[in-house]
Design a protein around this motif. Structure first.
Motif, short mmCIF file in Angstrom:
data_model
loop_
_atom_site.label_atom_id
_atom_site.label_comp_id
_atom_site.label_asym_id
_atom_site.label_seq_id
_atom_site.Cartn_x
_atom_site.Cartn_y
_atom_site.Cartn_z
N SER A 58 0.62 -0.56 0.19
CA SER A 58 0.26 -0.38 -0.12
C SER A 58 1.07 1.22 -0.03
O SER A 58 2.13 1.38 0.18
N ALA A 59 0.37 1.90 -0.63
CA ALA A 59 1.23 3.40 -0.57
C ALA A 59 -0.10 4.82 -0.51
O ALA A 59 -1.35 4.99 -1.12
N ARG A 60 0.79 5.48 0.22
CA ARG A 60 0.52 6.86 -0.12
C ARG A 60 1.43 8.16 0.06
O ARG A 60 2.20 7.90 0.16
N ALA A 61 0.65 8.95 -1.17
CA ALA A 61 1.52 9.99 -1.71
C ALA A 61 1.27 11.37 -1.36
O ALA A 61 0.11 11.08 -1.79
N VAL A 62 2.40 11.68 -2.07
CA VAL A 62 2.40 13.73 -1.66
C VAL A 62 2.95 13.54 -3.57
O VAL A 62 4.18 13.06 -3.43
N THR A 63 2.72 14.91 -3.88
CA THR A 63 3.62 15.42 -5.24
C THR A 63 3.73 17.14 -4.59
O THR A 63 3.04 17.61 -4.65
N ALA A 64 5.30 17.22 -5.36
CA ALA A 64 5.58 18.70 -5.48
C ALA A 64 6.46 18.97 -6.79
O ALA A 64 6.82 18.22 -6.99
N HIS A 65 5.45 19.81 -8.11
CA HIS A 65 5.75 19.92 -9.09
C HIS A 65 6.31 17.91 -9.58
O HIS A 65 5.21 17.33 -9.08
N ASP A 66 7.55 17.85 -10.05
CA ASP A 66 7.51 16.70 -10.44
C ASP A 66 8.35 15.31 -9.30
O ASP A 66 9.12 14.43 -9.84
N ALA A 67 8.31 16.00 -8.46
CA ALA A 67 8.75 14.93 -6.90
C ALA A 67 7.72 14.00 -6.20
O ALA A 67 6.60 15.18 -6.48
N ILE A 141 10.72 9.91 -5.05
CA ILE A 141 11.23 10.02 -7.04
C ILE A 141 11.74 11.54 -6.82
O ILE A 141 10.48 12.00 -7.30
N VAL A 142 12.97 11.72 -7.85
CA VAL A 142 12.80 12.61 -8.68
C VAL A 142 13.90 13.14 -9.36
O VAL A 142 13.82 11.81 -10.25
N LEU A 172 11.49 16.53 3.50
CA LEU A 172 10.56 15.51 2.78
C LEU A 172 9.28 15.64 3.68
O LEU A 172 7.99 15.86 3.70
N GLN A 173 9.58 15.77 5.28
CA GLN A 173 8.37 15.93 6.24
C GLN A 173 7.69 17.35 6.04
O GLN A 173 6.93 17.72 6.55
N ALA A 190 9.96 23.32 -3.70
CA ALA A 190 9.91 22.63 -2.49
C ALA A 190 10.30 21.77 -3.67
O ALA A 190 11.95 20.62 -2.86
N ARG A 191 10.51 21.06 -4.61
CA ARG A 191 11.27 20.13 -5.61
C ARG A 191 12.69 20.19 -5.42
O ARG A 191 14.01 19.26 -5.44
N ASN A 192 13.15 21.31 -5.83
CA ASN A 192 14.41 22.37 -6.76
C ASN A 192 15.16 22.31 -4.63
O ASN A 192 16.41 21.74 -5.05
N ALA A 193 14.83 22.24 -3.84
CA ALA A 193 14.95 22.00 -2.06
C ALA A 193 15.20 20.57 -2.36
O ALA A 193 16.20 20.56 -1.22
N LEU A 194 14.55 19.98 -2.46
CA LEU A 194 15.00 18.22 -2.13
C LEU A 194 15.91 18.41 -3.16
O LEU A 194 17.01 16.94 -2.99
N LEU A 195 16.20 18.41 -4.93
CA LEU A 195 16.95 17.82 -5.12
C LEU A 195 18.86 18.41 -5.00
O LEU A 195 19.27 17.31 -4.89
#
Length: 333
Positions: A58-67, A141-142, A172-173, A190-195
């Motif tokens: 099972s999975a629960r997910a959120v996306t931010a741009h393409d992350a 996933i990025v 991530l949190q 937010a995605r750029n910060a993750l990268l």
């Protein structure tokens, strides 16, 4: 998992593939849920369960741009995945294992067993055998492009306790908590910060001077402080040392979220003391609480407590309403 072709600001996803049926059927239901909920058609990775394969997760997910950030729980996963790369559409996959272990293997890389408290990072594309039973992990996933030169075709593993990983986990949190409210520009930031933080993990040196990493650093500081509240050595300098940044950088990160490190520690210690005051049995004395939570003396503790709650500890303990402070991390400032 696949990322939508045309990223928007954010989206959410939830699916459970544990119902009776073949592994391939469960996998198919999982991906149909992904496409239906996110509304973006994307070719799925090839799933080859083989003669002994299984797919119950099972999975629960959120996306931010393409992350994508997903909470994944695997009851039983035995399979091989391939993701044929398409130009400009490659992805990096990171598992941060929280319970039990996840096993990964590639013909040229050998086998990697990733236990709880560790991570595995790979570029999707080459066939990867995976096995996980009753395992929980945070999956990120990025896009590959900014990280390809650092990853190549390796399976990269390491502890989730490093300073760089703590910064990434903090971000991530933070993204999980705010993704639903992000504007397209905010989701991209937010995605750029993750990268940036994943690159810091790969280089083993996060660039915490970047202004957009301040909230992630502040969250990492809070998480680390919460785990050390009873430690007499807890201080801004200790937190900075553990996270591999300067004290000045630490203060700057907290200024960005309109807080102070010392103020946060004091508030959290008082919250814990207030919970002990509400205990129906074995309630400690004021002097014991002051000593345990590292206040200079009882008078200092009483003044700080009254400043935060508007009542002395004795008055708080005698209240009939039992107003309990909100200590849930996601609702704290």
């Amino acid at each position: 998992m696949a990322v939508p072709n045309e990223p928007g600001s954010s989206a959410t996803f939830a699916a459970e593939a544990t119902a009776p049926g073949t592994a391939a059927a469960r996998f198919g239901r999982f991906w149909r849920e992904w496409e239906a909920q996110l509304g973006k058609k994307q070719p799925t990775p090839h799933f080859a369960p083989g003669s002994t394969g299984d797919f119950q997760m099972s999975a629960r997910a959120v996306t931010a741009h393409d992350a994508v950030i997903a909470d994944v729980r695997s009851e039983s996963l035995i399979s091989t995945y391939t993701s044929p790369p398409r130009q400009g559409d490659e992805q990096v996959l990171m598992h941060v294992v929280r319970r039990n272990a996840w096993r990964f293997a590639r013909p040229r890389e050998g086998e990697h067993t990733v236990p709880a408290g560790h991570f595995m990072l790979q570029r999707m594309g080459p066939p990867t055998f995976e096995q996980a039973r009753r395992t929980a992990a945070t999956v990120l996933i990025v896009p590959t492009a900014p990280l390809a030169r650092l990853i190549l075709d390796r399976l990269i593993t390491g502890p989730a306790s490093s300073a760089e990983m703590r910064l990434l986990l903090g971000q991530l949190q933070l993204v999980e908590q705010t993704a639903r409210d992000l504007t397209p520009a905010g989701a991209l930031a937010a995605r750029n910060a993750l990268l940036e933080l994943v690159e810091g993990v790969l280089r083993q040196q996060a660039d915490s001077t970047e202004p957009h990493l301040g909230p992630a650093l502040a969250q990492a500081v809070k998480d680390l402080a919460d785990s050390r509240l009873a430690d007499p050595d807890l201080s801004p300098s200790m937190l900075a040392r553990e996270l591999g940044v300067s004290v000045r950088t630490l203060y700057r990160a907290f200024a960005a979220v309109e807080d102070s490190v010392a103020g946060y520690i004091r508030r959290r210690r008082l919250e814990q003391a207030s919970l002990e005051l509400l205990s129906p049995v074995g309630r400690p004395s004021i002097s014991e609480l002051a000593a345990h939570w590292h206040f200079a003396d009882s008078s200092h503790f009483i003044r700080a407590f009254k400043s935060q709650y508007g009542r002395t500890p004795a008055e708080f303990a005698q209240t009939d309403t039992g107003d309990e402070p909100d200590t849930h991390p996601s609702r704290r400032a």
